[in-house]
Structures are given as structure tokens and as C-alpha cells.
Design a protein around this motif. Sequence first.
Motif, PDB file in Angstrom:
ATOM      1  N   VAL A 114      53.168  69.159 -35.346  1.00 44.57           N
ATOM      2  CA  VAL A 114      53.486  67.672 -35.720  1.00 44.57           C
ATOM      3  C   VAL A 114      54.824  67.314 -35.068  1.00 44.57           C
ATOM      4  O   VAL A 114      55.140  66.354 -34.326  1.00 44.57           O
ATOM      5  CB  VAL A 114      52.892  67.383 -36.787  1.00 44.57           C
ATOM      6  CG1 VAL A 114      53.322  66.052 -37.004  1.00 44.57           C
ATOM      7  CG2 VAL A 114      51.502  67.557 -37.016  1.00 44.57           C
ATOM      8  N   PRO A 115      55.983  68.119 -35.805  1.00 44.35           N
ATOM      9  CA  PRO A 115      57.372  68.049 -35.380  1.00 44.35           C
ATOM     10  C   PRO A 115      57.642  68.198 -33.814  1.00 44.35           C
ATOM     11  O   PRO A 115      58.403  67.280 -33.218  1.00 44.35           O
ATOM     12  CB  PRO A 115      58.038  69.084 -36.090  1.00 44.35           C
ATOM     13  CG  PRO A 115      57.174  69.202 -37.325  1.00 44.35           C
ATOM     14  CD  PRO A 115      55.805  69.304 -36.733  1.00 44.35           C
ATOM     15  N   LEU A 116      56.754  69.221 -33.089  1.00 43.08           N
ATOM     16  CA  LEU A 116      56.854  69.193 -31.822  1.00 43.08           C
ATOM     17  C   LEU A 116      56.444  67.940 -31.032  1.00 43.08           C
ATOM     18  O   LEU A 116      57.067  67.836 -29.994  1.00 43.08           O
ATOM     19  CB  LEU A 116      56.406  70.544 -31.361  1.00 43.08           C
ATOM     20  CG  LEU A 116      56.597  70.891 -29.973  1.00 43.08           C
ATOM     21  CD1 LEU A 116      57.996  71.007 -29.468  1.00 43.08           C
ATOM     22  CD2 LEU A 116      55.630  72.145 -29.448  1.00 43.08           C
ATOM     23  N   CYS A 117      55.189  67.490 -31.526  1.00 41.74           N
ATOM     24  CA  CYS A 117      54.558  66.298 -30.987  1.00 41.74           C
ATOM     25  C   CYS A 117      55.610  65.163 -31.071  1.00 41.74           C
ATOM     26  O   CYS A 117      55.651  64.466 -30.291  1.00 41.74           O
ATOM     27  CB  CYS A 117      53.462  65.977 -31.584  1.00 41.74           C
ATOM     28  SG  CYS A 117      52.335  64.473 -31.144  1.00 41.74           S
ATOM     29  N   LEU A 118      56.392  65.198 -32.088  1.00 42.46           N
ATOM     30  CA  LEU A 118      57.244  64.119 -32.318  1.00 42.46           C
ATOM     31  C   LEU A 118      58.417  64.267 -31.399  1.00 42.46           C
ATOM     32  O   LEU A 118      58.853  63.187 -30.947  1.00 42.46           O
ATOM     33  CB  LEU A 118      57.956  63.982 -33.777  1.00 42.46           C
ATOM     34  CG  LEU A 118      58.792  62.794 -34.228  1.00 42.46           C
ATOM     35  CD1 LEU A 118      58.292  61.503 -33.829  1.00 42.46           C
ATOM     36  CD2 LEU A 118      58.990  63.114 -35.793  1.00 42.46           C
ATOM     37  N   LEU A 119      58.779  65.384 -31.358  1.00 42.26           N
ATOM     38  CA  LEU A 119      60.051  65.885 -30.365  1.00 42.26           C
ATOM     39  C   LEU A 119      59.591  65.253 -28.999  1.00 42.26           C
ATOM     40  O   LEU A 119      60.508  64.825 -28.235  1.00 42.26           O
ATOM     41  CB  LEU A 119      60.136  67.239 -30.575  1.00 42.26           C
ATOM     42  CG  LEU A 119      61.494  67.847 -29.440  1.00 42.26           C
ATOM     43  CD1 LEU A 119      62.725  67.105 -29.457  1.00 42.26           C
ATOM     44  CD2 LEU A 119      61.579  69.130 -29.363  1.00 42.26           C
ATOM     45  N   ALA A 120      58.364  65.561 -28.528  1.00 43.88           N
ATOM     46  CA  ALA A 120      57.864  65.337 -27.168  1.00 43.88           C
ATOM     47  C   ALA A 120      57.977  63.818 -27.069  1.00 43.88           C
ATOM     48  O   ALA A 120      58.464  63.267 -26.087  1.00 43.88           O
ATOM     49  CB  ALA A 120      56.461  65.813 -26.910  1.00 43.88           C
ATOM     50  N   SER A 121      57.458  63.042 -27.941  1.00 47.43           N
ATOM     51  CA  SER A 121      57.498  61.438 -27.857  1.00 47.43           C
ATOM     52  C   SER A 121      59.027  60.987 -27.834  1.00 47.43           C
ATOM     53  O   SER A 121      58.995  60.087 -26.983  1.00 47.43           O
ATOM     54  CB  SER A 121      56.770  60.870 -29.056  1.00 47.43           C
ATOM     55  OG  SER A 121      55.504  61.454 -29.216  1.00 47.43           O
ATOM     56  N   VAL A 288      56.080  56.763 -30.178  1.00 48.17           N
ATOM     57  CA  VAL A 288      56.965  57.494 -31.322  1.00 48.17           C
ATOM     58  C   VAL A 288      56.385  57.325 -32.735  1.00 48.17           C
ATOM     59  O   VAL A 288      56.582  57.984 -33.489  1.00 48.17           O
ATOM     60  CB  VAL A 288      58.636  57.082 -30.936  1.00 48.17           C
ATOM     61  CG1 VAL A 288      59.245  57.750 -31.917  1.00 48.17           C
ATOM     62  CG2 VAL A 288      58.936  57.595 -29.454  1.00 48.17           C
ATOM     63  N   LEU A 289      56.245  55.937 -32.685  1.00 40.80           N
ATOM     64  CA  LEU A 289      55.794  55.506 -34.123  1.00 40.80           C
ATOM     65  C   LEU A 289      54.413  56.149 -34.785  1.00 40.80           C
ATOM     66  O   LEU A 289      54.307  56.849 -35.878  1.00 40.80           O
ATOM     67  CB  LEU A 289      55.411  53.941 -34.161  1.00 40.80           C
ATOM     68  CG  LEU A 289      54.914  53.555 -35.562  1.00 40.80           C
ATOM     69  CD1 LEU A 289      55.955  53.623 -36.600  1.00 40.80           C
ATOM     70  CD2 LEU A 289      54.533  51.884 -35.340  1.00 40.80           C
ATOM     71  N   GLY A 290      53.663  56.347 -33.685  1.00 39.14           N
ATOM     72  CA  GLY A 290      52.240  57.006 -33.953  1.00 39.14           C
ATOM     73  C   GLY A 290      52.623  58.559 -34.474  1.00 39.14           C
ATOM     74  O   GLY A 290      52.001  59.004 -35.339  1.00 39.14           O
ATOM     75  N   ALA A 291      53.400  59.315 -33.695  1.00 38.78           N
ATOM     76  CA  ALA A 291      53.695  60.509 -33.843  1.00 38.78           C
ATOM     77  C   ALA A 291      54.471  60.841 -35.206  1.00 38.78           C
ATOM     78  O   ALA A 291      54.309  61.555 -36.078  1.00 38.78           O
ATOM     79  CB  ALA A 291      54.492  61.345 -32.848  1.00 38.78           C
ATOM     80  N   MET A 292      55.402  59.644 -35.442  1.00 37.33           N
ATOM     81  CA  MET A 292      56.328  59.947 -36.692  1.00 37.33           C
ATOM     82  C   MET A 292      55.270  59.447 -37.986  1.00 37.33           C
ATOM     83  O   MET A 292      55.500  60.167 -39.120  1.00 37.33           O
ATOM     84  CB  MET A 292      57.267  58.673 -36.734  1.00 37.33           C
ATOM     85  CG  MET A 292      58.294  58.711 -38.031  1.00 37.33           C
ATOM     86  SD  MET A 292      59.571  57.481 -37.659  1.00 37.33           S
ATOM     87  CE  MET A 292      60.487  58.232 -36.493  1.00 37.33           C
ATOM     88  N   LEU A 293      54.395  58.628 -38.020  1.00 36.74           N
ATOM     89  CA  LEU A 293      53.356  58.532 -38.816  1.00 36.74           C
ATOM     90  C   LEU A 293      52.567  59.574 -39.311  1.00 36.74           C
ATOM     91  O   LEU A 293      52.455  59.919 -40.513  1.00 36.74           O
ATOM     92  CB  LEU A 293      52.686  57.173 -38.630  1.00 36.74           C
ATOM     93  CG  LEU A 293      53.126  55.684 -38.663  1.00 36.74           C
ATOM     94  CD1 LEU A 293      52.226  54.661 -38.399  1.00 36.74           C
ATOM     95  CD2 LEU A 293      53.692  55.333 -40.204  1.00 36.74           C
ATOM     96  N   ILE A 294      52.127  60.195 -38.396  1.00 35.25           N
ATOM     97  CA  ILE A 294      51.264  61.489 -38.436  1.00 35.25           C
ATOM     98  C   ILE A 294      52.231  62.564 -39.412  1.00 35.25           C
ATOM     99  O   ILE A 294      51.808  63.050 -40.233  1.00 35.25           O
ATOM    100  CB  ILE A 294      50.727  62.250 -37.336  1.00 35.25           C
ATOM    101  CG1 ILE A 294      49.878  61.170 -36.575  1.00 35.25           C
ATOM    102  CG2 ILE A 294      50.047  63.562 -37.595  1.00 35.25           C
ATOM    103  CD1 ILE A 294      49.007  61.562 -35.423  1.00 35.25           C
ATOM    104  N   TRP A 295      53.434  62.570 -38.948  1.00 34.63           N
ATOM    105  CA  TRP A 295      54.418  63.641 -39.523  1.00 34.63           C
ATOM    106  C   TRP A 295      54.675  63.156 -41.132  1.00 34.63           C
ATOM    107  O   TRP A 295      54.498  64.005 -42.039  1.00 34.63           O
ATOM    108  CB  TRP A 295      55.785  63.686 -38.772  1.00 34.63           C
ATOM    109  CG  TRP A 295      56.643  64.698 -39.359  1.00 34.63           C
ATOM    110  CD1 TRP A 295      56.572  65.948 -39.477  1.00 34.63           C
ATOM    111  CD2 TRP A 295      57.765  64.023 -40.007  1.00 34.63           C
ATOM    112  NE1 TRP A 295      57.638  66.352 -40.210  1.00 34.63           N
ATOM    113  CE2 TRP A 295      58.461  65.583 -40.386  1.00 34.63           C
ATOM    114  CE3 TRP A 295      58.493  62.954 -40.559  1.00 34.63           C
ATOM    115  CZ2 TRP A 295      59.746  65.637 -41.320  1.00 34.63           C
ATOM    116  CZ3 TRP A 295      59.631  63.070 -41.007  1.00 34.63           C
ATOM    117  CH2 TRP A 295      60.165  64.261 -41.502  1.00 34.63           C
TER     118      TRP A 295
END
Length: 330
Positions: A114-121, A288-295
Motif C-alpha cells: 500500500v505505501p508503494l502504491c501511494l508512492l507510485a501515485s 493520490v487521495l484514493g491511495a492515501m485513503l486505503i493506506w
Amino acid sequence: MLAPSFTIIMILLIAKFVVGLLLIIKGADWLTDGASDIARHFNVSSLVIGLTIVAFGTSTPELVVSVISAVKGQADLAIGNVVGSNIFNSLAIVGVTAVICPVACSKGNIRYDVPLCLLASVVIFVMANDTLLGAGPDVISRSDGIVLLCFMAVFMAYSITLGINSSNDVIDEGQSAVAPLWKSALLFLVGLVGLVVGGEWMVDGASGIAAHMGVSQSIIALTIVAAGTSFPELMTSVIAARKGDTDMALGNVVGSNIFNIFFILGTSATITPLQRGNIGMIDFITLVLGAMLIWVFCRFGRKYHHITRLEGVVLALCAVLYYIQAVILA
């Protein structure tokens, strides 16, 4: 009243888009099955197949559409498809899945995926908004594409290494019967042809629909194309949730999002620089918001290590609000 010629053209374009989408989805299924069987013929482990071929297969629709769009110089479709797919994955798919059944977040998801997904975004947000940094026009350059592919190589190496290390104590109960090599090869080739032809038809249909409706290609890419190419992830996650395997549901979405940005946009930008065009700031912020909310929900949510039904409702509502504003601003 619309002219008959306009109506007929729109029907044909929609039919071309839908048939292209079906060819892509089925082609990805055939290509993945064929490639998996071929790999087993050469004694490649099921683990490696799952981490590479199957993961690749679920994101093949986005890959085909984005690469074909890039080759045709339609950057709006190439970028919008990936950004829209990731928004759909993070907000709509995870949201709906969590409403069906709370989504489990493994330690690996929380610490790495999940952090890597946020980083990618965040990385693609920065790359696509050069003017914010005073670095020139908003374009994902070839050098940006190469950087994204390097990220992808590191991610794949990490995934395979982690998977192999975590499977040392797993007992192999055998593999299912494998089709003859010639059948596997034929299935692979038919799937590949279906992907190429379907991708061409879907891109042409989407471009034509946008032109005849008087809306930008970016809106079509961010909504209809993105939802269509994310259909495999949607079905995989919903079925996994109904079976109670929500850990797989989250891993499927997060892995697809990482793959979409690092590999698909990386490959597309390496082929030809991608102008951001009409893909707006709201779209990248929502990404970015979507990835951040999941994290945040996985790490600090109401139920530790889970995305609850209430949090799923929040994600789904964010998706609804995003699509409403997209239609209003079209």
C-alpha cells in the motif's frame, strides 16, 4: 431530434467499443491461461507464475489500450486510462468490496504494498505536473518512462523474492493437469490477437464516441474506458470478497495500481512522450487521495488491519462524487 446518420454512427461506435472491450477481456484471459500452461511445461513454479504472468494478465487491458493510444499519439487516452483505472480500483472496487465484506490488510500490504502504491501515485503526480515545479510543460517524458520502468523492475524483483522466501514451508500438493504444449501455444496466440484487435477497436471506438459527443477524449478515458479495462480487477475482487478471501481482493487492486503506473505508463512514455493534455489536477489529486485513503484505513482505521464496511462506504461515495464532477465538467 438527432439526425439518423448521427444515431447510426454512434451505435456503430459503441458496438465497436463494446466488442473491442470484450475481445480485450477474453484475450487477456486466454493469453494468461496459455502463458501459464507454457510456463508449467518448462517447470516454472506456480508461485512465480502467479507473481508475474497472472499479475500481468489482469492489467493487460490497460496495457494494450494505453500503448496503442500512445502509438497513435492519443496521450489523453493513454494517461486517462491509467489514472481513471487506478481511481476506479482504489475507490470503487475497494469500496464496493469492503461493503460486501470488510477487507483484510496483511502486514505485507501495510508495510510495503500500500505505501508503494501511494508512492507510485505521488511519483506520477509530480511527473505529470512539471509546471508546478517550474520545470517546463506538463509531459511524461521518455526519461520519466524509463524511471518508472526501473521502479517496476525493483518491485517485481522484490515481489518474487518475498514470495519465494515466504513459500519455503509450503507443501506443494501438485498442479492441475496441463494442456498439450501446442494447445497452450495456440491459446496464447489467439489471446494475443484478441488483445491487439480488441485494443484497436476499443481505442477507435472511444475516440469516435468522444468526437461525436463533443467531449474530450480524457473524459471518456477517465470514465468509460477506465471502468471497462478495470473489469477483470472488479470481478476478481468481488468474487474474492464473496468467498471471504478479502486479503486477495486488496492485493489484486494494489498490485494492479502499481503495475499500471510503473509498467504501463512507463512503457507508454518510453514509446513516445505523453502530454498531460486535458487530464486535470482534480484527476491526479483524486488518484493520490484514493491511495492515501486505503493506506490510512489499513494503518489507522476503526478496525486495525481491516477496511470496514463504513470505510468502504466512504471510498464508494468518493468515487460517486468524482464521477459526478467529471460529468458536470465534461
